[in-house]
Design an enzyme around this catalytic site. Structure first.
Site, PDB file in Angstrom:
ATOM      1  N   TYR A 198       0.644  -0.501   0.040  1.00 55.81           N
ATOM      2  CA  TYR A 198      -0.023   0.071  -0.125  1.00 55.81           C
ATOM      3  C   TYR A 198       1.004   1.290   0.113  1.00 55.81           C
ATOM      4  O   TYR A 198       1.991   1.367   0.419  1.00 55.81           O
ATOM      5  CB  TYR A 198      -1.273  -0.069   1.413  1.00 55.81           C
ATOM      6  N   ASP A 217       9.457   2.539  -0.091  1.00 58.79           N
ATOM      7  CA  ASP A 217       8.144   3.436   0.466  1.00 58.79           C
ATOM      8  C   ASP A 217       8.756   3.077   2.387  1.00 58.79           C
ATOM      9  O   ASP A 217       8.298   2.218   3.130  1.00 58.79           O
ATOM     10  CB  ASP A 217       6.833   2.923   0.587  1.00 58.79           C
ATOM     11  N   LYS A 263       4.856   9.737   9.471  1.00 60.16           N
ATOM     12  CA  LYS A 263       4.555   7.888  10.359  1.00 60.16           C
ATOM     13  C   LYS A 263       5.581   9.070  12.159  1.00 60.16           C
ATOM     14  O   LYS A 263       4.867   9.711  12.034  1.00 60.16           O
ATOM     15  CB  LYS A 263       4.355   6.978  10.423  1.00 60.16           C
TER      16      LYS A 263
END
Length: 433
Positions: free
Chosen positions: A150, A243, A271
């Site tokens: 994702y 990522d 994050k």
């Protein structure tokens, strides 16, 4: 601690019934609806350290960690104070400010391959901007991603593998055009032969990969997999995009790139860097990043990019990391202890896999380790949902999905560990083997 007497109580049901009238599904991100675990969702009102409290005042040991940002625990005092100080100087400037320069210098000094960086608000923005940049830098259209990976909800990434190993992607969501799907080739994670299949048709601008898969549960890279991607990108003239929105600053000072010894062309961050504030970034090779406007012709912009409160939080996070050089060793030890305890609680007779990399972990109800999304059908979703409910009833909050990572934070101590393992032993006993 106060443990919930039950789950799905009326106050929560009433709250989400109201929310469903004004918000699709009653939530602002789908996994919050708890659809995968067969229980009404809960609403949280407070988060401190390794614990959270719901709208009825019930307390939980939290292993979601806000889906990864709470590396230091929720509401770390130094991060909160930094945000308060920054807010006192103004909430938003709309122009450049000195702290964002300091943050850019500190990030580029830490992250392998990140010679220049641009801050944005979300991981989705970072991924879609990096894809546009990769296409501009290579003059090519196609992108390779991995089933189960994702990278946010931009059209090009909402593509899954078709029947078998189809060359062309199929849209996962209505509204994604066939053209977007046609430019995305989906490969199996941990399968370099399948990556070669995608490269065979040529015109590949970039390979996007989570170096440790975190959005199909915690799935580590097989030895040589990431190095194989690097070699293939070099051979074909494509860009390797790591990522690290989840793994960045979580697996070590230099994230997964440092841990696994693979240097990306572009890297996505987020994050943990923001410490709970909305902050993400994309960065990479100077020659590639120099194509971003206003230095170059590739347009990217955002009013809330490098938001001063988020930048202040990130600087505080890096300060805490610098002041605790043993933090990653402590996280590793805590993760290993939790892994051993969960394996013992499950027992050898159960088809349960505990998969972990550093402070990322997932319990899969499956007969064999999960290596890629191809193994997802073997995961028993009903048994996972039953285990989730049993843990929730004992005051332990886990990701409400069988395919999401849980996270150890610096705030998880012996009390949280002991409570979780005691709950796990009882919960496993309730779930059929």
């Amino acid at each position: 601690m106060t443990t919930p007497a039950g789950i799905g109580h009326d106050p929560h049901a009433q709250l989400f019934a109201r929310a469903a009238r004004v918000t699709p599904g009653g939530v602002h991100s789908p996994v919050r609806a708890f659809r995968s675990v067969g229980v009404a969702p809960i609403a949280l009102t407070e988060a401190r350290g390794a614990r959270v409290w719901d709208a009825e005042g019930r307390e939980y040991v939290d292993w979601i960690g806000a889906w990864g940002p709470a590396l230091l625990g929720h509401a770390h005092p130094r991060v909160v104070e930094a945000v308060r100080r920054a807010a006192g100087h103004g909430l938003l400037f709309g122009l450049a400010s000195p702290p964002e320069l300091e943050l850019a210098e500190r990030v580029t000094a830490r992250v392998p391959g990140c010679e220049m960086v641009r801050f944005v608000a979300t991981g989705t923005e970072a991924a879609m901007s990096a894809l546009r940049l990769a296409r501009a830098a290579t003059g090519r259209a196609r992108v390779i991603k991995f089933a189960g990976g994702y990278h946010g909800h931009a059209d090009a990434f909402l593509i899954r593998a078709g029947s078998g190993a189809a060359t062309l992607g199929i849209p996962d969501s209505p509204g994604v055009t066939a053209g977007a799907a046609r430019d995305t080739c989906v490969a199996r994670y941990n399968d370099l032969d399948d990556v070669d299949r995608c490269f065979a048709d040529g015109d590949v601008a970039a390979v996007f990969v989570e170096p440790v898969a975190g959005n199909m549960g915690c799935v580590p890279p097989e030895p040589g997999f990431l190095q194989g991607l690097r070699e293939r990108c070099d051979r074909h003239g494509a860009l390797l995009v790591l990522d690290e929105v989840i793994t960045g600053f979580r697996l070590g000072p230099g994230g997964a790139a440092e841990r696994f010894g693979v240097r990306p062309d572009l890297v996505l961050l987020g994050k943990a860097l923001g410490g709970g504030m909305p902050l993400a970034a994309f960065g990479g090779r100077r020659d590639v990043m120099s194509r971003i406007a206003p230095a170059g012709p590739v347009y990217q912009a955002g009013t809330f990019a490098a938001h001063p409160l988020s930048v202040a939080a990130a600087l505080a996070v890096l300060d805490v990391l610098d002041d605790a050089p043993d933090l990653y060793q402590r996280l590793e030890r805590a993760g290993a202890s939790l892994e051993r305890g969960l394996r013992a609680a499950a027992g050898e007779s159960r088809a349960v896999q505990v998969q972990r990399v550093a402070s990322m972990w997932t319990v899969f109800f499956a007969p064999r380790p999960v290596r890629s999304w191809d193994d997802a059908p073997a995961v028993d979703r009903e048994r996972h949902a039953a285990w989730f409910r049993a843990m929730l009833a004992r005051g332990v909050l886990l990701p409400p999905s069988p395919f999401e990572c849980a996270f150890v934070s610096a705030a998880h101590g012996e009390a949280e560990m002991a409570h979780t393992l005691e709950a796990a032993r009882a919960a496993f006993a309730e779930v059929p083997a």
